[in-house]
Write a protein that holds these residues in place. Sequence first.
Motif, PDB file in Angstrom:
ATOM      1  N   ASP A 130     -43.256 -91.154  49.065  1.00 35.62           N
ATOM      2  CA  ASP A 130     -43.612 -89.793  49.889  1.00 35.62           C
ATOM      3  C   ASP A 130     -42.543 -89.278  50.119  1.00 35.62           C
ATOM      4  OD1 ASP A 130     -46.830 -89.680  49.699  1.00 35.62           O
ATOM      5  OD2 ASP A 130     -46.261 -91.727  50.887  1.00 35.62           O
ATOM      6  N   VAL A 131     -42.258 -87.859  50.181  1.00 37.90           N
ATOM      7  CA  VAL A 131     -41.273 -87.164  50.779  1.00 37.90           C
ATOM      8  C   VAL A 131     -41.878 -86.168  51.662  1.00 37.90           C
ATOM      9  CG1 VAL A 131     -39.183 -85.553  50.454  1.00 37.90           C
ATOM     10  CG2 VAL A 131     -39.744 -86.969  48.667  1.00 37.90           C
ATOM     11  N   SER A 174     -36.458 -96.284  53.418  1.00 38.69           N
ATOM     12  CA  SER A 174     -36.652 -94.953  53.935  1.00 38.69           C
ATOM     13  C   SER A 174     -35.281 -94.328  53.588  1.00 38.69           C
ATOM     14  CB  SER A 174     -37.214 -94.797  55.263  1.00 38.69           C
ATOM     15  OG  SER A 174     -35.958 -95.049  56.147  1.00 38.69           O
ATOM     16  N   VAL A 175     -35.372 -92.949  53.312  1.00 37.97           N
ATOM     17  CA  VAL A 175     -33.881 -92.186  53.254  1.00 37.97           C
ATOM     18  C   VAL A 175     -34.122 -90.899  53.870  1.00 37.97           C
ATOM     19  CG1 VAL A 175     -32.613 -91.205  51.500  1.00 37.97           C
ATOM     20  CG2 VAL A 175     -33.741 -93.109  50.779  1.00 37.97           C
ATOM     21  N   LYS A 224     -51.823 -91.167  58.851  1.00 38.62           N
ATOM     22  CA  LYS A 224     -52.420 -92.324  58.853  1.00 38.62           C
ATOM     23  C   LYS A 224     -51.925 -93.198  57.920  1.00 38.62           C
ATOM     24  CE  LYS A 224     -55.625 -92.547  62.321  1.00 38.62           C
ATOM     25  NZ  LYS A 224     -57.212 -91.897  62.307  1.00 38.62           N
ATOM     26  N   LYS A 225     -51.687 -92.916  56.562  1.00 36.43           N
ATOM     27  CA  LYS A 225     -51.377 -93.703  55.418  1.00 36.43           C
ATOM     28  C   LYS A 225     -50.016 -94.016  55.758  1.00 36.43           C
ATOM     29  CE  LYS A 225     -50.246 -92.934  50.849  1.00 36.43           C
ATOM     30  NZ  LYS A 225     -49.759 -91.765  49.981  1.00 36.43           N
ATOM     31  N   LEU A 226     -49.193 -93.286  56.186  1.00 38.72           N
ATOM     32  CA  LEU A 226     -47.605 -93.510  56.331  1.00 38.72           C
ATOM     33  C   LEU A 226     -47.688 -94.719  57.559  1.00 38.72           C
ATOM     34  CD1 LEU A 226     -45.954 -90.498  57.221  1.00 38.72           C
ATOM     35  CD2 LEU A 226     -46.184 -91.604  55.093  1.00 38.72           C
ATOM     36  N   LEU A 228     -37.830 -89.593  52.914  1.00 37.20           N
ATOM     37  CA  LEU A 228     -38.461 -90.175  51.802  1.00 37.20           C
ATOM     38  C   LEU A 228     -38.789 -91.282  52.219  1.00 37.20           C
ATOM     39  CD1 LEU A 228     -37.428 -90.419  48.316  1.00 37.20           C
ATOM     40  CD2 LEU A 228     -37.262 -92.362  49.231  1.00 37.20           C
ATOM     41  N   LEU A 229     -40.038 -91.896  51.958  1.00 34.89           N
ATOM     42  CA  LEU A 229     -40.612 -93.335  52.235  1.00 34.89           C
ATOM     43  C   LEU A 229     -41.056 -93.940  50.970  1.00 34.89           C
ATOM     44  CD1 LEU A 229     -42.885 -92.580  55.494  1.00 34.89           C
ATOM     45  CD2 LEU A 229     -40.446 -93.774  55.195  1.00 34.89           C
ATOM     46  N   ALA A 230     -40.419 -95.107  50.630  1.00 32.91           N
ATOM     47  CA  ALA A 230     -41.076 -95.768  49.462  1.00 32.91           C
ATOM     48  C   ALA A 230     -42.357 -96.185  49.675  1.00 32.91           C
ATOM     49  CB  ALA A 230     -40.064 -96.941  49.205  1.00 32.91           C
TER      50      ALA A 230
END
Lengths: 354, 194
Positions: A68-69, A111-112, A6-8, A103-105
């Motif tokens: 977050d990874v 994003s990576v 959800k946070k994402l 990876l999400l900043a």
Amino acid sequence: MKDFVKKLFQASDLQHEIMPAVISSRIRLARNLSDSKFVKYACRGDLRAVADRCEKALLSYPSLKNSDVINMSDLQEYERMALVERHLCSQEFIVDTNEARLLLADDRLISVMINEEDHLRAQVFQSDLNFRGMFDKINGIDDHLSKNLDIAFDAKYGFLTSCPTNVGTGMRASVMLHLPALVITKQMNNLILAVQKLGFVVRGLFGEGSEAQGNLFQISNQQTLGLSEVDILSRLTQIIKSIIDYEMNAREIVKKERMVWLCDFMGRALGILRGCYLMTSEDAINGISLMMLASDLGYLPNALRNDLAQILMKIQSSHIQVLANKLLSDSERDIKRAEIVRDFFATVPNLRFH
Amino acid sequence: MDKCQFCGKPATVHMTQIVNNKTTVVRMCNECATKHGLFSKEELPFAMLSSLGEALFAGIRQNLSTQGLICSKCGCTPMSFKETGRLGCPNCYRDLKLLIDGIVDSSQKGAFHKGKKPKSQTTVEVEKILEKEGLSDSPANGNTSRRRRKNSPRSKLEELGENLSNAIKNERYEEAAKLRDEIRKLKKSEGEES
Ligand SMILES: [Zn+2]
Ligand SMILES: [Zn+2]
């Protein structure tokens, strides 16, 4: 897991500066480590080692340290799909999730993808056409990576990628455009051909070619070798600016010559959005597209454009399932989608044609 | 113009051969090509022969040139590339060069990279040294050294430092390495004097 996912999605809502026809833009860089096989040829152990090294290097960059990874294999299929719907990762990325990490900043504007078809695919997003700022941002990350990792580079071919169609700059820049008037006036096929001749590609965002739903198109560079990053970005900017002019002219013509028809078209669409109990994603996308046009033309409050762009995300199939936190059948989704759409458009004022 | 490898006359036929995984180009005149059995013994009018030869050998070259190629690091071949659409490793760009150049030629804007270069390990190393020597461009050091420069004649050390940062900026790494060594030497001797 529920809260995490959800946070994402909550944090990643792009705040749109309102710019007619422009939805968002993106720059992506593809990079590989010089001492490892490319992803498709590497064994699981290699991939894990690559992912660990990449993750460590990325997290040591100051503006990425709170990222977050996500291990893609930890997510449900529909959760992965929702990330694709947000363009935070590619469709290919979720097909083989072996050591695939995202990876999400914390602002969700970077994003990576680690271990997509290249070891690293970094993306930066923005809601306007400020390529300069976006490039500086991603270039900073790239410089940091090449200081901390041995990046595959060749003087002739540039940055080496698993597919030669990305070699050189490894850069893909794209802009998502909303072009309803060019679709209405049947100009898209001409536009697609003209853009192609310049070495750029037009793709429908939902569905293929000129049959794209919601009048949403993505324009990106096809060539990556033989041009510098600045060349590519300034050409793309020029092309985008002339497409926008073209769209604006078409809007004026439609307004001037088909006003009654346009009012009827929009009015009916709003009626359906307010009164539906079953709604397919295609109908929703097309309806919302018309309301975006209405807002650009001043028939709905201009400030509504941001909310409309967000609703466009929320009505996509996987987003609905993330919200429900479970897998849903087609008709269950259509019911939920109608609910979201109905609730939202109940608060939208009536169209005011002036 | 290329010369025939057998007799030295102008070559009209180019053929790519692969022997022991190495690609070589054989250049011949029409006569020698005929002698070596590449054309029929019957004489063909020259114009026809050369255009036929060109068409024929262009095709042969294309097929021959990528056949037998293999990446020595990962084992990727043109065949496996055709199947997956992906190369195996960075070294493929060296060992499968003929394949790559064909693809690049048909899909890219040019054959040479014109974009940025990675901020290489060398730069990083030199930057670290600059910082250590108190000569880096960072605002903390930059301001004081620049102010000092105005009031007093520039020391040899400062001059070298400036040259060093210019060399790095322009990616002349060999020169930078030399300057770095000079700075070190000078620093060492100054240290010994005081
Ligand atoms: Zn000869
Ligand atoms: Zn290889």
